[in-house]
Design an enzyme around this catalytic site. Structure first.
Site, PDB file in Angstrom:
ATOM      1  N   SER A 277      96.018 -20.139 165.284  1.00 54.98           N
ATOM      2  CA  SER A 277      96.777 -20.505 166.164  1.00 54.98           C
ATOM      3  C   SER A 277      98.284 -20.874 165.211  1.00 54.98           C
ATOM      4  CB  SER A 277      96.603 -21.406 167.535  1.00 54.98           C
ATOM      5  OG  SER A 277      95.985 -21.484 168.111  1.00 54.98           O
ATOM      6  N   ASP A 349      86.146 -31.784 161.456  1.00 53.07           N
ATOM      7  CA  ASP A 349      84.787 -32.147 162.080  1.00 53.07           C
ATOM      8  C   ASP A 349      84.597 -33.064 163.035  1.00 53.07           C
ATOM      9  OD1 ASP A 349      81.616 -31.339 162.033  1.00 53.07           O
ATOM     10  OD2 ASP A 349      81.791 -32.586 160.071  1.00 53.07           O
ATOM     11  N   ASP A 352      78.445 -33.874 164.306  1.00 49.88           N
ATOM     12  CA  ASP A 352      77.219 -34.126 163.102  1.00 49.88           C
ATOM     13  C   ASP A 352      75.865 -33.874 163.809  1.00 49.88           C
ATOM     14  OD1 ASP A 352      79.430 -34.050 161.815  1.00 49.88           O
ATOM     15  OD2 ASP A 352      79.251 -36.335 161.798  1.00 49.88           O
TER      16      ASP A 352
END
Length: 805
Positions: A277, A349, A352
């Site tokens: 985007s 991130d 996990d």
């Protein structure tokens, strides 16, 4: 003529639907489907064919007016928010009901109910990742903590269900008829499930791939080829930003011990390619009219019906316009009379994976901190069309659900990985957007973002007072450096998240000196930011092109903003192709056949734009694809899932270290960058000769072949293929073959807001309607429709109006 085209498409899709139904269980009732009074013919008409001027809607406190403009965009005028969202639910269901239900069923792991056992693994994965579990947590949290929000979501739900209750077979959306099922009632849970569906769509992780790469390459080479901060990064938050807070302290443990065995698991989720985007805002000092400007274009899968549904929502307190997500309340990307906002994926991130050791095959206990801890079990009952219900037992640890184990794939009995993900946390993203919808100031914008958890997004902001801002928002785990980069040991407490970064410490900027803010999925911050930030999928080209243009531009207008959204300059090619041509020593190439000489001439004369009628972008892309594969094939090991170094690092290696030993790692003979470039060029010539012999022209639009597909992949006759448009991956106009700008809008925040918007589809979800795909050509040409506010008394150019009472 349109009816004949619709009939042809319907018959083609019907044959597919029958084939699907035979394969999956139940054939559609053909007599009913073909009945001219109830069947598909009732879906052959556009929404302006028969119009109800008045509709009785239960539970309204006052009358609500809805004015549809010439594009079928509804403008809703209500006296209060509860009535507003009740009517929003009704109208959205009227035009997008099947899409709303299909997407939430996908998120809930329920597609097998529609199409049979072919979707069973997809459904299992959605449930094992915890999407329904996440939505349940969000629903419970809002029920207990935000009764005012709950009332509004219940009003929206009521509106959807009142529309569903009106439907007889003749009025059903076509997909229900072809696939032979009926809509079920909407619920508060489904609205929150939709937002979790978006979280899953926009998040990825590389734990598995990086674990394999660490084993294949070793730490030194891994860090060289996959640096956390590349040299030319141009982050979302300007590098000179001073962080005016005292960061929480966290120290990296000294004895890190990652799981070291070969990891062959290939089904860990990966980010969907092409997701991205752009957004930016420009300060008044850089604009022609002295007003802040804003732009946003989320890049997602190109689908029909479109992901977005345009709407204006108005009460006496506020009016807001932009793009909605069918199934969610309010405007997601848009503007009101005081502020405007937009979103891009922040590529952080936030999930996990932990390897779990169970005590025995019963899996009732797992090892944590060298002690046996009680597991929890969640039984998922998956209904399957034409077959018995399938029960899937999912084990939950304190980390999260064990997504992959013997119950998911019997052949992988040695694999137990638990998923820890911020989307599982209590959250209230819906409140963020409703507060933005009626916000007035930068302070309101900041307050609204406090409720936002997942997926991580870059929220751009502009206001009529001239403020511009950007904040990277989400709930981000507090991690030591390197944590979560690789698969982790679920037994060891030192791998636990250490809490969360305070929202006030999330990267943000307000009115920077450079006069603009922007994001294009690049690194959020420079190395000066005091918290560990990592993702493997940061963008390296769109952001630099965007920022370079914004730095040099002045006296900027809305037309400039539109042109920048549709900018087709290929920065990657501009940096890579001269290196490739130089390594080829093309000036000294002799005795070339006619085709090879022609290809070289196209490339040498290319201006690095990607217009649809150009041949050079095709030649470069084929050459680059072959070169990229040639350089990095050595990393493949026995089907171990990996991710190659990105394009930026590859170009840098070719340019700065053409004699590197890395280029000789494919075999035992001496190789340099020159060898790879020449072999890749020869393959490109061979491929293009075959293409020309078989297909003729190789213009960029023909080669790229942009398609906008129906949400059911087999319903190709309800898709639109071969869209004539330029752009591509890594380009501001990021239109690839299946991904691109799913919504573009620009706005000038003056005393009277001026705005334009477009998306690749249409307001209607009905393939028989002229409003199903009427925006596509406009979008493909880089054009827009007027998105200015309408007042309740403005009746000019209306398609029709409806009063709800």
């Amino acid at each position: 003529m349109r009816y004949f085209a619709f009939l042809f498409s319907l018959l083609a899709s019907l044959s597919l639907g029958v084939a699907l139904s035979i394969q999956f269980g139940t054939v559609p009732p053909l007599g009913k489907l073909l009945d001219p009074n109830q069947g598909f013919w009732q879906n052959a008409f556009s929404e302006d064919y028969t119009v109800k001027e008045k509709i009785a809607l239960e539970n309204l406190s006052s009358a609500v007016e809805v004015h549809y403009d010439e594009h079928l965009i509804p403008h809703v005028f209500a006296e209060n928010e509860e009535d507003l969202f009740r009517v929003q639910g009704y109208i959205t269901a009227k035009h997008r009901l099947w899409q709303m239900e299909f997407q939430t069923m996908a998120a809930a792991g329920r597609i097998s109910e529609i199409v049979g056992p072919i979707a069973l693994d997809v459904d299992k994965l959605a449930r094992r990742k915890g999407l329904p579990y996440s939505a349940e947590n969000a629903t419970q949290f809002i029920q207990q903590n935000d009764p005012d929000m709950l009332v509004l979501v219940e009003a929206y739900t009521d509106g959807v269900n009142q529309y569903i209750a009106e439907l007889d077979y003749a009025q059903l959306p076509l997909e229900y008829k072809v696939l032979n099922y009926r809509p079920e009632p909407w619920s508060v849970f489904k609205s929150f499930l939709l937002l979790k569906y978006m979280a899953d769509m926009l998040v990825g992780d590389s734990d598995l791939q990086y674990s394999n790469l660490r084993k294949i390459l070793g730490e030194t080479l891994l860090n060289k080829l996959y640096p956390d901060f590349p040299e030319d990064q141009d982050p979302v938050i300007e590098p000179e930003r001073n962080w005016n807070f005292s960061p929480l302290k966290i120290e990296k443990p000294e004895d890190i011990d990652y799981p070291s065995e070969d990891i062959l698991l290939s089904m860990l989720p990966r980010p969907e390619p092409g997701i991205g985007s752009n957004n930016w805002a420009v300060a008044p000092k850089k604009t022609k009219n002295g007003h802040a400007l804003i732009a946003n274009d989320p890049h997602l899968s190109l689908n029909l019906p479109s992901l977005w549904y345009a709407m204006q929502l108005s009460t006496p307190e506020f009016r807001v316009k932009g793009a909605t997500l069918p199934g969610a309340l309010g405007i997601i990307s848009g503007f009101n009379e005081n502020i405007a906002w937009g979103v891009t994926n922040a590529t952080r991130d936030t999930r996990d994976w932990y390897k779990i050791q169970f005590r025995n095959s019963e899996r009732t206990e797992y090892l944590y901190n060298d002690r046996w801890i009680q597991s929890n079990f969640r039984i998922e009952e998956i209904k399957v069309k034409g077959q018995p219900t399938v029960k899937d037992t999912v084990v939950y640890t304190h980390h999260g659900p064990v997504v992959f184990d013997k119950n998911f794939r019997a052949e992988r009995q040695d694999v137990n990985f638990a998923l820890k993900w911020t989307a599982h946390l209590e959250s209230n993203e819906q409140k963020t957007f409703l507060l933005l919808n009626k916000g007035r100031t930068h302070a309101d914008y900041i307050e609204a973002l406090e409720h936002y958890t997942s997926p991580a997004q870059n929220f751009v902001f502009a206001s009529t007072t001239g403020d511009i801002a950007m904040k990277v928002q989400g709930r981000f785990p507090l991690k030591w450096e390197g944590q979560g980069k690789f698969l982790m040991d679920g037994n060891d407490p030192k791998y636990e998240w250490q809490g969360f970064i305070p929202s006030a410490h999330n990267p943000a900027t307000l009115n920077p000196a450079r006069g603009f803010v922007s994001s294009a999925n690049q690194h959020a911050v420079s190395q000066s930011y005091p918290y560990y930030v990592f993702d493997n999928s940061y963008e390296h080209y769109r952001n630099r092109r965007l920022n370079n243009k914004l730095r040099e531009m002045d006296q900027i207008t809305l037309e400039d903003m539109k042109s920048l959204q549709f900018d087709s300059f290929h920065l990657h090619a501009a940096e890579a192709l001269p290196v490739m041509l130089n390594l080829m020593d093309v000036e000294n190439m002799q005795d070339l056949d006619e085709s090879t000489a022609k290809y070289l001439e196209y490339l040498k004369e290319w201006n690095f734009n990607t217009f649809p009628n150009q041949e050079a972008p095709t030649l470069f892309q084929v050459w680059w694809n072959n070169l990229y594969k040639s350089v990095w094939t050595f990393m493949e090991r026995d089907s171990l899932p990996i991710t190659y170094p990105n394009k930026y690092q590859t170009v840098r290696l070719l340019r700065e270290e053409p004699e590197s030993s890395i280029f000789a790692m494919n075999d035992n003979v001496k190789k340099t960058a020159v060898d790879h470039v020449k072999v890749a060029f020869e393959k490109m010539v061979e491929e293009m000769k075959i293409w020309e012999d078989e297909k003729g022209e190789f213009t960029w639009a023909t080669y790229k072949s942009t398609s906008i597909n129906h949400l059911v992949p087999n319903f190709e006759s309800f898709s639109r293929k071969g869209i004539y448009t330029g752009g591509g991956s890594g380009i501001l106009n990021a239109t690839g073959s299946r991904h691109g700008a799913s919504w573009r809008y620009v706005a000038e925040m003056g005393d009277k807001v001026k705005a334009y918007g477009i998306y690749p589809g249409g307001q209607s979800g009905n393939p028989g309607s002229k409003f199903y795909d009427n925006f596509i050509k406009i979008w493909a040409n880089g054009e827009y429709v007027n998105f200015d506010f309408r007042s309740v008394n403005d009746k000019n150019g209306l398609l029709f109006s409806t009063e709800f009472y």
